[in-house]
Scaffold this motif. Structure first.
Motif, PDB file in Angstrom:
ATOM      1  N   GLY A 226       0.814  -1.212   0.000  1.00 13.37           N
ATOM      2  CA  GLY A 226       0.000   0.000   0.000  1.00 13.37           C
ATOM      3  C   GLY A 226       0.845   1.258   0.000  1.00 13.37           C
ATOM      4  N   VAL A 227       1.920   1.248   0.788  1.00 10.90           N
ATOM      5  CA  VAL A 227       2.810   2.413   0.844  1.00 10.90           C
ATOM      6  C   VAL A 227       3.469   2.644  -0.513  1.00 10.90           C
ATOM      7  CG1 VAL A 227       4.950   3.308   1.840  1.00 10.90           C
ATOM      8  CG2 VAL A 227       3.229   2.243   3.326  1.00 10.90           C
ATOM      9  N   ALA A 228       3.926   1.571  -1.159  1.00  8.21           N
ATOM     10  CA  ALA A 228       4.559   1.703  -2.475  1.00  8.21           C
ATOM     11  C   ALA A 228       3.590   2.281  -3.496  1.00  8.21           C
ATOM     12  CB  ALA A 228       5.058   0.333  -2.943  1.00  8.21           C
ATOM     13  N   ALA A 229       2.353   1.802  -3.461  1.00  9.26           N
ATOM     14  CA  ALA A 229       1.340   2.321  -4.387  1.00  9.26           C
ATOM     15  C   ALA A 229       1.041   3.789  -4.103  1.00  9.26           C
ATOM     16  CB  ALA A 229       0.068   1.488  -4.276  1.00  9.26           C
ATOM     17  N   LEU A 230       1.036   4.152  -2.823  1.00 10.28           N
ATOM     18  CA  LEU A 230       0.762   5.540  -2.453  1.00 10.28           C
ATOM     19  C   LEU A 230       1.892   6.460  -2.913  1.00 10.28           C
ATOM     20  CD1 LEU A 230      -1.278   7.332  -1.040  1.00 10.28           C
ATOM     21  CD2 LEU A 230      -0.120   6.876   1.124  1.00 10.28           C
ATOM     22  N   ILE A 231       3.132   5.992  -2.828  1.00 10.38           N
ATOM     23  CA  ILE A 231       4.268   6.786  -3.309  1.00 10.38           C
ATOM     24  C   ILE A 231       4.126   7.060  -4.806  1.00 10.38           C
ATOM     25  CG2 ILE A 231       6.755   6.705  -3.776  1.00 10.38           C
ATOM     26  CD1 ILE A 231       7.050   5.217  -1.072  1.00 10.38           C
ATOM     27  N   ARG A 232       3.745   6.028  -5.562  1.00 15.81           N
ATOM     28  CA  ARG A 232       3.535   6.221  -7.007  1.00 15.81           C
ATOM     29  C   ARG A 232       2.413   7.227  -7.266  1.00 15.81           C
ATOM     30  NH1 ARG A 232       4.203   0.542  -6.892  1.00 15.81           N
ATOM     31  NH2 ARG A 232       1.947   0.200  -7.078  1.00 15.81           N
ATOM     32  N   GLN A 233       1.364   7.126  -6.470  1.00 18.21           N
ATOM     33  CA  GLN A 233       0.223   8.024  -6.642  1.00 18.21           C
ATOM     34  C   GLN A 233       0.605   9.468  -6.326  1.00 18.21           C
ATOM     35  OE1 GLN A 233      -3.039   7.145  -4.047  1.00 18.21           O
ATOM     36  NE2 GLN A 233      -4.454   8.513  -5.086  1.00 18.21           N
ATOM     37  N   VAL A 234       1.375   9.656  -5.257  1.00 15.88           N
ATOM     38  CA  VAL A 234       1.806  10.999  -4.856  1.00 15.88           C
ATOM     39  C   VAL A 234       2.660  11.637  -5.940  1.00 15.88           C
ATOM     40  CG1 VAL A 234       3.298  12.241  -3.235  1.00 15.88           C
ATOM     41  CG2 VAL A 234       1.597  10.613  -2.374  1.00 15.88           C
ATOM     42  N   ARG A 235       3.574  10.845  -6.516  1.00 18.90           N
ATOM     43  CA  ARG A 235       4.425  11.361  -7.601  1.00 18.90           C
ATOM     44  C   ARG A 235       3.604  11.716  -8.832  1.00 18.90           C
ATOM     45  NH1 ARG A 235       9.047   6.667  -7.121  1.00 18.90           N
ATOM     46  NH2 ARG A 235      10.348   7.652  -5.514  1.00 18.90           N
ATOM     47  N   LYS A 236       2.689  10.838  -9.181  1.00 21.35           N
ATOM     48  CA  LYS A 236       1.874  11.028 -10.379  1.00 21.35           C
ATOM     49  C   LYS A 236       0.985  12.264 -10.260  1.00 21.35           C
ATOM     50  CE  LYS A 236      -1.776   8.763 -13.092  1.00 21.35           C
ATOM     51  NZ  LYS A 236      -2.649   7.554 -13.192  1.00 21.35           N
ATOM     52  N   ASP A 254       7.730  10.576   7.090  1.00 23.36           N
ATOM     53  CA  ASP A 254       9.071  11.010   6.686  1.00 23.36           C
ATOM     54  C   ASP A 254       9.596  10.121   5.559  1.00 23.36           C
ATOM     55  OD1 ASP A 254       9.242  13.143   8.436  1.00 23.36           O
ATOM     56  OD2 ASP A 254      10.127  11.949  10.046  1.00 23.36           O
ATOM     57  N   GLN A 255       9.335   8.804   5.666  1.00 21.49           N
ATOM     58  CA  GLN A 255       9.753   7.880   4.614  1.00 21.49           C
ATOM     59  C   GLN A 255       9.057   8.216   3.293  1.00 21.49           C
ATOM     60  OE1 GLN A 255       8.714   3.766   5.349  1.00 21.49           O
ATOM     61  NE2 GLN A 255       8.925   3.236   3.181  1.00 21.49           N
ATOM     62  N   LEU A 256       7.750   8.427   3.370  1.00 22.50           N
ATOM     63  CA  LEU A 256       6.986   8.777   2.167  1.00 22.50           C
ATOM     64  C   LEU A 256       7.474  10.085   1.561  1.00 22.50           C
ATOM     65  CD1 LEU A 256       3.437   7.783   3.404  1.00 22.50           C
ATOM     66  CD2 LEU A 256       4.519   6.903   1.342  1.00 22.50           C
ATOM     67  N   SER A 257       7.771  11.034   2.417  1.00 18.97           N
ATOM     68  CA  SER A 257       8.262  12.326   1.943  1.00 18.97           C
ATOM     69  C   SER A 257       9.560  12.170   1.167  1.00 18.97           C
ATOM     70  CB  SER A 257       8.463  13.269   3.134  1.00 18.97           C
ATOM     71  OG  SER A 257       9.056  14.479   2.726  1.00 18.97           O
ATOM     72  N   ARG A 258      10.487  11.381   1.718  1.00 20.51           N
ATOM     73  CA  ARG A 258      11.786  11.176   1.066  1.00 20.51           C
ATOM     74  C   ARG A 258      11.617  10.447  -0.264  1.00 20.51           C
ATOM     75  NH1 ARG A 258      13.197   9.578   6.299  1.00 20.51           N
ATOM     76  NH2 ARG A 258      13.079   7.399   5.660  1.00 20.51           N
ATOM     77  N   GLU A 259      10.868   9.356  -0.243  1.00 18.99           N
ATOM     78  CA  GLU A 259      10.788   8.499  -1.426  1.00 18.99           C
ATOM     79  C   GLU A 259       9.919   9.099  -2.523  1.00 18.99           C
ATOM     80  OE1 GLU A 259       9.991   4.423  -0.554  1.00 18.99           O
ATOM     81  OE2 GLU A 259      11.284   4.403   1.210  1.00 18.99           O
TER      82      GLU A 259
END
Length: 298
Positions: A226-236, A254-259
């Protein structure tokens, strides 16, 4: 006899000034209760500022507090999962006031499909309990409390009604200010990432979009997928900022912010007031949240 009569007269003002003992489930409804009840109530909050009501475990001291109260003010909508257990343990015989009783709740499906929680479990059933993030709902909280206090203390009915009306006017003014502030932000920039899904009512009222790695409860765990999918969504979607919450662990954010390459916009107050002066009351909390969001979105 004269001495006893004198003592009785001396005690009369004290008895007349005895405050209505009120227990509130957590800090936000406690603050609204104090605004409505004023000098006629003595409000104790079970869950203190900066503490998480989602994971709260009532203690024997909390049981004693509730047993001594005449009124128990709760949010409702399934927010306090420990509510029935506590009331039973305290053998509470007083009046329970459900602040959100007249709120039109958001069903979880109404915003889950937009926010992509990626299979999180929710412990609040089908209703989102975080209704206080819309000041119009808090005006309904004030009405419910005024009615409840009047029932428990009929002599103060007019007093409670007057205070509730004054507080509601303040809340509606706050709502107008927030609507104007968010309207000045382009729709495509009104996207934010937060710790858990607590801001759907704010999003619905002001046409914002919130994403969160956790569900509506802070005890729901975000999966790696879920976190990986959310990172892709945030970037997109080019999310404006990441915000952590005053009563949540910020390490995942903080992890999500960095990645995802998104700046941390600061702190939001979600499920609790704070000892900090910028969120010591509900009005201050709301102003602080709106100010932080608008600044990040700009």
């Amino acid at each position: 006899m004269r001495k006893l009569f004198a003592i009785t007269l001396a005690m009369t003002p004290l008895l007349a000034c005895a405050k209505l003992p009120v227990v509130a489930s957590f800090s936000i409804v406690a603050d609204v209760a104090r605004e409505v009840g004023g000098e006629r109530v003595d409000v104790v909050s079970l869950v203190a500022p900066d503490q998480d009501a989602h994971v709260f475990q009532p203690s024997p001291a909390d049981v004693r507090k509730l047993a001594a109260a005449k009124v128990f003010v709760v949010n409702g909508l399934g927010f306090e999962g420990w509510l029935a257990r506590l009331s039973k343990s305290a053998a509470f015989k007083g009046l329970t006031v459900t602040a959100a009783a007249k709120v039109k709740p958001l069903a979880m499906a109404e915003h889950e499909e937009h926010d992509d929680h990626h299979g999180h479990d929710h412990d609040h059933g089908k209703q989102d309990p975080h209704a206080w993030h819309n000041p119009q709902n808090v005006a309904l909280y004030a009405e419910a409390m005024a009615a409840g206090f009047a029932k428990a203390d009929p002599e103060g009915a007019a007093y409670y009604r007057q205070r509730a009306q004054a507080y509601k006017a303040q809340l509606l003014e706050l709502d107008g200010w927030a609507a104007k502030s968010f309207a000045a932000i382009p729709a495509e920039r009104r996207k934010v990432l937060t710790s858990h899904d607590a801001f759907a009512y704010l999003a619905a009222r002001y046409k914002l979009r919130f994403m969160a790695p956790q569900g509506v409860s802070t005890d729901a765990e975000a999966s790696a997928k879920g976190v990986a999918a959310l990172i892709r969504q945030v970037r997109k979607e080019k999310v404006s900022a990441v915000f952590f919450e005053n009563m949540a662990d910020r390490r995942l954010l903080d992890q999500l912010s960095r990645e995802a390459g998104v700046k941390v916009g600061g702190k939001l107050y979600s499920d609790a007031l704070s000892a900090a002066p910028d969120a010591a009351t509900y009005v201050q909390l709301f102003k602080t949240n709106v100010g932080a969001l608008v600044a990040a979105m700009k």
